[in-house]
Scaffold this motif. Sequence first.
Motif, short mmCIF file in Angstrom:
data_model
loop_
_atom_site.label_atom_id
_atom_site.label_comp_id
_atom_site.label_asym_id
_atom_site.label_seq_id
_atom_site.Cartn_x
_atom_site.Cartn_y
_atom_site.Cartn_z
N PRO A 164 9.18 -30.74 41.13
CA PRO A 164 9.43 -29.65 40.43
C PRO A 164 8.51 -28.31 40.84
O PRO A 164 7.52 -28.34 41.24
CB PRO A 164 9.10 -29.83 38.90
CG PRO A 164 7.95 -31.09 39.02
CD PRO A 164 8.17 -31.68 40.25
N THR A 165 9.45 -27.08 40.38
CA THR A 165 8.70 -25.89 40.50
C THR A 165 8.31 -25.35 39.31
O THR A 165 9.30 -24.84 38.46
CB THR A 165 9.49 -24.90 41.58
OG1 THR A 165 9.84 -25.56 42.97
CG2 THR A 165 8.73 -23.69 41.89
N ILE A 166 6.99 -24.82 38.96
CA ILE A 166 6.95 -24.33 37.62
C ILE A 166 6.51 -22.85 37.95
O ILE A 166 5.82 -22.48 38.98
CB ILE A 166 5.79 -25.13 36.86
CG1 ILE A 166 4.51 -25.27 37.78
CG2 ILE A 166 6.40 -26.48 36.71
CD1 ILE A 166 3.51 -25.85 36.84
N GLU A 167 6.63 -22.19 36.99
CA GLU A 167 5.99 -20.72 36.90
C GLU A 167 5.55 -20.19 35.56
O GLU A 167 5.97 -20.67 34.44
CB GLU A 167 7.18 -19.68 37.57
CG GLU A 167 8.42 -19.75 36.79
CD GLU A 167 9.51 -18.66 37.44
OE1 GLU A 167 8.93 -18.11 38.41
OE2 GLU A 167 10.59 -18.45 36.88
N ALA A 168 4.64 -19.51 35.55
CA ALA A 168 4.09 -18.92 34.11
C ALA A 168 2.97 -17.72 34.62
O ALA A 168 2.71 -17.55 35.74
CB ALA A 168 3.09 -20.06 33.70
N SER A 169 2.81 -17.13 33.57
CA SER A 169 1.87 -15.77 33.73
C SER A 169 0.52 -16.47 34.07
O SER A 169 0.12 -17.56 33.38
CB SER A 169 2.20 -14.82 32.58
OG SER A 169 3.19 -14.45 32.57
N ILE A 170 -0.39 -15.77 34.77
CA ILE A 170 -1.70 -15.97 34.99
C ILE A 170 -2.71 -15.19 34.10
O ILE A 170 -3.51 -15.59 33.41
CB ILE A 170 -2.06 -16.12 36.30
CG1 ILE A 170 -1.24 -16.96 36.98
CG2 ILE A 170 -3.74 -16.50 36.67
CD1 ILE A 170 -1.43 -17.08 38.73
N LEU A 171 -2.60 -13.88 34.39
CA LEU A 171 -3.72 -12.96 33.91
C LEU A 171 -3.17 -11.52 33.85
O LEU A 171 -2.23 -11.36 34.58
CB LEU A 171 -4.94 -13.29 35.06
CG LEU A 171 -6.13 -11.96 34.63
CD1 LEU A 171 -6.83 -12.50 33.55
CD2 LEU A 171 -7.01 -11.73 36.02
N TYR A 172 -3.55 -11.08 32.47
CA TYR A 172 -3.08 -9.56 32.23
C TYR A 172 -4.41 -8.69 32.10
O TYR A 172 -5.07 -9.19 30.95
CB TYR A 172 -2.20 -9.78 31.09
CG TYR A 172 -1.75 -8.41 30.34
CD1 TYR A 172 -0.66 -7.73 30.83
CD2 TYR A 172 -2.46 -7.90 29.35
CE1 TYR A 172 -0.40 -6.36 30.76
CE2 TYR A 172 -1.99 -6.55 28.80
CZ TYR A 172 -1.03 -5.91 29.42
OH TYR A 172 -0.69 -4.76 29.04
N ALA A 215 -7.29 -23.49 35.15
CA ALA A 215 -5.96 -24.18 35.21
C ALA A 215 -5.80 -24.69 36.81
O ALA A 215 -5.03 -25.72 36.91
CB ALA A 215 -4.72 -23.34 34.91
N THR A 221 2.05 -13.83 42.27
CA THR A 221 2.58 -12.27 42.33
C THR A 221 1.65 -11.56 41.42
O THR A 221 1.41 -11.82 40.31
CB THR A 221 4.29 -12.37 41.49
OG1 THR A 221 4.85 -13.26 42.41
CG2 THR A 221 4.69 -11.06 41.34
N LYS A 258 -0.74 -7.36 35.96
CA LYS A 258 -0.03 -8.40 35.70
C LYS A 258 -0.11 -9.51 36.76
O LYS A 258 0.01 -9.02 38.07
CB LYS A 258 1.44 -7.98 35.32
CG LYS A 258 1.37 -7.24 34.34
CD LYS A 258 3.22 -6.83 34.12
CE LYS A 258 3.24 -6.00 33.11
NZ LYS A 258 4.91 -5.39 32.81
N SER A 259 -0.01 -10.68 36.34
CA SER A 259 0.22 -11.75 37.61
C SER A 259 0.70 -13.07 37.08
O SER A 259 0.78 -13.34 36.04
CB SER A 259 -1.26 -12.16 38.19
OG SER A 259 -2.08 -12.76 37.06
N SER A 260 1.50 -13.61 37.96
CA SER A 260 2.26 -14.80 37.86
C SER A 260 1.80 -15.72 38.65
O SER A 260 1.67 -15.35 40.07
CB SER A 260 3.55 -14.67 37.23
OG SER A 260 4.34 -14.38 38.33
N LYS A 290 3.90 -19.36 40.56
CA LYS A 290 5.04 -19.97 40.86
C LYS A 290 4.64 -21.13 41.92
O LYS A 290 4.68 -20.84 43.09
CB LYS A 290 6.36 -19.41 41.39
CG LYS A 290 7.63 -20.00 41.61
CD LYS A 290 8.67 -18.94 41.89
CE LYS A 290 9.87 -19.84 41.95
NZ LYS A 290 11.14 -18.76 42.52
N ASN A 350 10.60 -25.35 35.59
CA ASN A 350 11.14 -24.20 34.81
C ASN A 350 11.14 -22.88 35.75
O ASN A 350 11.97 -21.96 35.09
CB ASN A 350 10.13 -23.85 33.57
CG ASN A 350 8.90 -23.19 33.94
OD1 ASN A 350 8.29 -23.41 35.41
ND2 ASN A 350 8.04 -22.26 33.35
N ILE A 382 -3.85 -15.43 30.56
CA ILE A 382 -5.34 -14.73 30.04
C ILE A 382 -4.75 -13.27 29.63
O ILE A 382 -4.38 -12.60 30.50
CB ILE A 382 -6.35 -14.85 30.87
CG1 ILE A 382 -6.61 -16.41 30.98
CG2 ILE A 382 -7.60 -14.26 30.10
CD1 ILE A 382 -7.53 -16.77 32.06
#
Lengths: 172, 476
Positions: A26-34, A59, A75, A161-163, A165, B146, B304
């Motif tokens: 699977p390919t997952i994506e989420a935010s990392i750091l703001y 993580a 990103t 911002k960063s995310s 994937k 996702n 974060i």
Amino acid sequence: MLSCLTLFSCIEDQDFNQFDEIGVTPTIEASILYVEAPESLVNASTQTNVINQEFNFDAFSSDVFSKRVLDGTITYIVENTTESELSVSIELLDLDGNVLDTVIIPVAPAPMEMQQIDIAYGNSGRSIDIIKNTSSIRVEATNVSGTQSTSTLAEPKVILKSSGKFRLEIIQ
Amino acid sequence: MRASKILSIVLFWTCFAMFGQNKQLLYDFVEIPQSAMINPGVDTDFQWYAGVPLLSGMSLQAGSSGLSVNDIFANDGLDINDKIRDRAIYGMNARDELSGTFQIELLNFGFRGKNPDNFYTGGMYIEGDAIGYWFQDYAILAFDGNADKLNQPFDLGHLKTRGEMMNVFHIGLNKKIDNELTIGVRGKIYSSIFDFNSTKNQGTFITKEGVNNIYSSTIEADMQLRTSGLNGLKDASDDGTLGSTITKRAFFGGNLGVGVDLGFTYQLSDQLVFTGSLLDLGFIYHSKDIKNYTLNGKATIEGIEIILPDAAADPNADFWQDLVDDVEGFVPFEDNADSYIAFRPTKLYSSLRYNFGEHVDNRANCACGVNASSNRARAKYVNSVGGQLYVINRPRGPQVALTGFYQRRFGNFMSIKTTYTIDKFSYSNVGLGLSLQAGPVNIYAMADNLLSYGNLADSNYASFQLGLNIISWGKK
């Protein structure tokens, strides 16, 4: 009766060796750091460093992730509504504080286009080992212009911002 | 090829050995004593019967409503990952199931009382029952992830499963009220060996465009898994005492429950018969060896978040650990040992049977005849045809099966019943049941979904039942 049915039954050719070819990736994506710094912080800096801070980020190095990650992309997006020209540096550090990777993003003063950079890891990108060993992230923003910002915009600030994937190997 | 066939058979008869519960072949098959187990009000003419211990009744049913072995493992040159994606991940839906049951009779007997209108039954059997619905959104999340699925909620309610194993003690009364009506009732005590259920899950996981950061990930969960007896069995397995532990629990040493079966047979006319039964109207109270797990709460994260200059106030702040702690705090994964009640999967049977053709002499010890005004057991006809309804209460609501049947009797020696059943597993389920009576010895065997035997691996459903009984009609 059951034995007869079973004995006289037919089964089309099955290839159970295909089981070894099953791959779940699977390919997952989420935010990392703001990170958000207001204009007042930019102007309050006595030196050119607006931000220079290291953030723990386990993580990537946790077993559940690092042993399964194949490749992926981080990103970064920077938005600047201050009138100062900045240079944002993001460093990925290992557990001992060694720099594994550095990304530098030049940031023009407002009005600016949103600055986006995608960094690939694995495959033809940078080594995926960078991601696997990352334990913390250091963010540094430098006021390149060295001038005070007097933006007329509402709540002028610089935002990072960063995310991520990433493709994971669950079963192979 | 030989190895493949053996593996297919093993998969077919063991791994998938737990599907469906419909015993449409046995239902109202009055020549077989075990028909009383699915209708305590069956029209029986035995003086007494005794099942051969462990051999009197054995049933195993297996099925999957959405997928067969052949769908995935056929040697067709296609990539197995494409087949899994097309036929399982996206080819099935959350109502598809993998479910079933087995029963092994340890003891089964029946005898007519001093009042010949009363027939008593008793015994015990081991039963296992399990169902798992296709956890589609979990599968999509695991297979595809996702990414690129912004604003697509993943339904956590797709996890819906239950299973249990128990020993059942039963005693019943079958009473002929008059020449038209026979009713029956059976009381049951359930002695649970283990139980698990997770059937009332709710919640979603969704990725959206973030308010501050690029993405926001939100989990909202109200989930629970309740288990009884599993930890004790694991410990017993480690200690090498699994057998004695199961035996102890099977004989009132574990969690107990009660239930009742009801049934009737009503003679609408000499040739038209209406029957019905309601089985396993009961529950088990689980209070021993309980381990329940819950996941309850809501959390939204955007990675974060550092808002300066406030965030820099504490130089020792660990924002990552704070984030983890926040998620664990908002959506805690907890366990408890709270007692719970698990209701049995209640089943409903009904049938309408039309008898025709020549008469078969009744073996009952009475002055029986088709036109007798007060006979205890009616003479049978050579032919019977009719329809049956079966409904079972499942976690996603009732499941229904419709059956048409034809039964042919060859004297009192042999009877054959064939059925055609439509349910969620198959639209082409043809079954065949055979009862042989050699003196006092009764042997029966039944098998389902016979058309699938052309390619067993492509079958979605199969079942069989067999048994051995000694029967007496009381005639000298």
